[in-house]
Design a protein around this motif. Structure first.
Motif, PDB file in Angstrom:
ATOM      1  N   TRP A 164       5.484   2.314   0.535  1.00  0.00           N
ATOM      2  CA  TRP A 164       6.116   2.280  -0.925  1.00  0.00           C
ATOM      3  C   TRP A 164       5.126   2.954  -1.930  1.00  0.00           C
ATOM      4  N   LEU A 167       4.921   7.386  -0.870  1.00  0.00           N
ATOM      5  CA  LEU A 167       6.084   8.204  -0.913  1.00  0.00           C
ATOM      6  C   LEU A 167       6.116   8.456  -2.485  1.00  0.00           C
ATOM      7  N   PRO A 168       6.071   7.569  -3.388  1.00  0.00           N
ATOM      8  CA  PRO A 168       6.228   7.811  -4.836  1.00  0.00           C
ATOM      9  C   PRO A 168       5.070   8.656  -5.288  1.00  0.00           C
ATOM     10  N   MET A 169       3.772   8.445  -4.829  1.00  0.00           N
ATOM     11  CA  MET A 169       2.693   9.215  -5.390  1.00  0.00           C
ATOM     12  C   MET A 169       2.939  10.667  -4.785  1.00  0.00           C
ATOM     13  N   LEU A 171       5.749  12.238  -4.307  1.00  0.00           N
ATOM     14  CA  LEU A 171       6.681  12.755  -4.816  1.00  0.00           C
ATOM     15  C   LEU A 171       6.032  13.368  -6.370  1.00  0.00           C
ATOM     16  N   ILE A 172       5.293  12.389  -7.030  1.00  0.00           N
ATOM     17  CA  ILE A 172       4.527  12.868  -8.243  1.00  0.00           C
ATOM     18  C   ILE A 172       3.757  14.151  -8.165  1.00  0.00           C
TER      19      ILE A 172
END
Length: 354
Positions: A164, A167-169, A171-172
């Motif tokens: 969790w 993956l967002p990091m 993406l950034i």
């Protein structure tokens, strides 16, 4: 993660980010050389100047500089091939990825033996390691150690709290990287808000822009600091690593980074007012600061500081073949002018040169 099993395969997303980092570093470095409009890159003549105009060349650079122009032009083409085409092999199938890593490593080794760039080449070589897998790398280890490192099949990945976060990091970081590549290529497909996001995130240093040697310097101005007690006879301070005495060979210094010697190269590219620290350097020499004098190879005034100090500017070039052999010179130089006029501590010991 400390608790991660040594038998488990490395996580795929961070590994892909490392691949993408190496891709951006190499590809952007090739693109900026073309988009900068620099004539020497576009005419494939840049390496006719690079070896003697770079900040801190090595002795090998002198010999490579003697190579014929055809070799220098071919070397530029080889470099463009590695920086513009080879990076795409990073995402190719296994064997082609190994080939790409080999080409990138070769370029870094060639740069390292001809120029002192601190640990830059080592960092880039480290980024090449994740392009190989353990099955390939194990052949370079002793058999006993290779057996211990041999991986067992990894269990299927499970969605966890770490994913969790990862993956967002990812993406950034990948979005910032793509925006920076688009900026280098002058691609306007992305909305302006995307580039604004990149500007907003820049202070966080999440993802940096890359581009090495976008413009090639074609001459080498070099600052020589001199002191005098009578304002007539001037004696030069000799730096430890940067150019000075034409008889002295370039030195090996990487991965150490001599900050003063390195910054002197940049200071010579413009007037001293663009380098505010330079006048403070002269002030400390007039004051005889032991800490500053320790940064120099030779102090021509060992008993007491000089009364006057100045800086003159020379144009340096490598000697060519027999030209240097006759006199034992590595460099030839010609005086081009005064960089910093003579100054002295008159009114007060704490008065700074103006």
């Amino acid at each position: 993660w400390p608790q991660r099993s040594p038998k488990a395969s490395p996580p795929k997303v961070p590994r892909l980010l490392l691949w993408f980092l190496l891709f951006r570093l190499m590809f952007s470095s090739g693109v900026v050389k073309l988009t900068s409009g620099d004539a020497t890159w576009r005419s494939f003549t840049a390496l006719e100047y690079h070896y003697y105009t770079q900040p801190l060349p090595t002795p090998i650079a002198w010999y490579v500089h003697l190579a014929p122009a055809s070799f220098q032009h071919a070397s530029v083409g080889f470099m463009f091939f590695i920086e513009l085409a080879v990076p795409f092999l990073i995402f190719a199938p296994r064997l082609w990825r190994f080939v790409g890593a080999g080409f990138i490593a070769l370029l870094q080794l060639l740069i390292a033996i001809t120029g002192n760039y601190a640990f830059f080449n080592l960092l880039t070589l480290a980024l090449c390691v994740p392009l190989f897998d353990d099955a390939y790398l194990q052949r370079f280890f002793p058999q006993a150690l290779a057996e211990r490192l041999r991986l067992s099949p990894s269990p299927p990945p499970q969605f966890s709290v770490r994913r969790w976060v990862t993956l967002p990091m990812a993406l950034i970081v990948s979005t910032c990287g793509l925006l920076q590549i688009a900026d280098v290529l002058a691609i306007e497909w992305f909305p302006p808000s995307g580039f604004q996001m990149l500007a907003d995130l820049e202070p966080l240093r999440i993802s940096n822009a890359y581009g090495l040697f976008a413009n090639m310097t074609t001459d080498r101005p070099e600052i020589v600091i001199e002191g005098s007690n009578d304002n007539e006879t001037w004696l030069a301070y000799e730096f430890k690593y940067k150019m000075g005495d034409p008889h002295r060979a370039p030195r090996w210094v990487a991965p150490f980074q001599p900050r003063l010697d390195w910054q002197m190269w940049f200071a010579a590219l413009g007037p001293y007012r663009q380098s505010p620290w330079f006048s403070q350097l002269l002030l400390r020499l007039l004051q005889g600061s032991p800490q500053v004098l320790a940064l120099f190879e030779r102090n021509p005034f060992p008993q007491s500081p000089p009364t006057y100090i100045r800086a003159v500017l020379y144009d340096y070039q490598f000697t060519m073949g027999s030209e240097g052999g006759k006199r034992g010179d590595w460099w030839r130089r010609s005086l081009t002018g005064v960089y910093f006029p003579p100054v002295s501590l008159k009114a007060s010991e704490n008065e700074a040169p103006r």
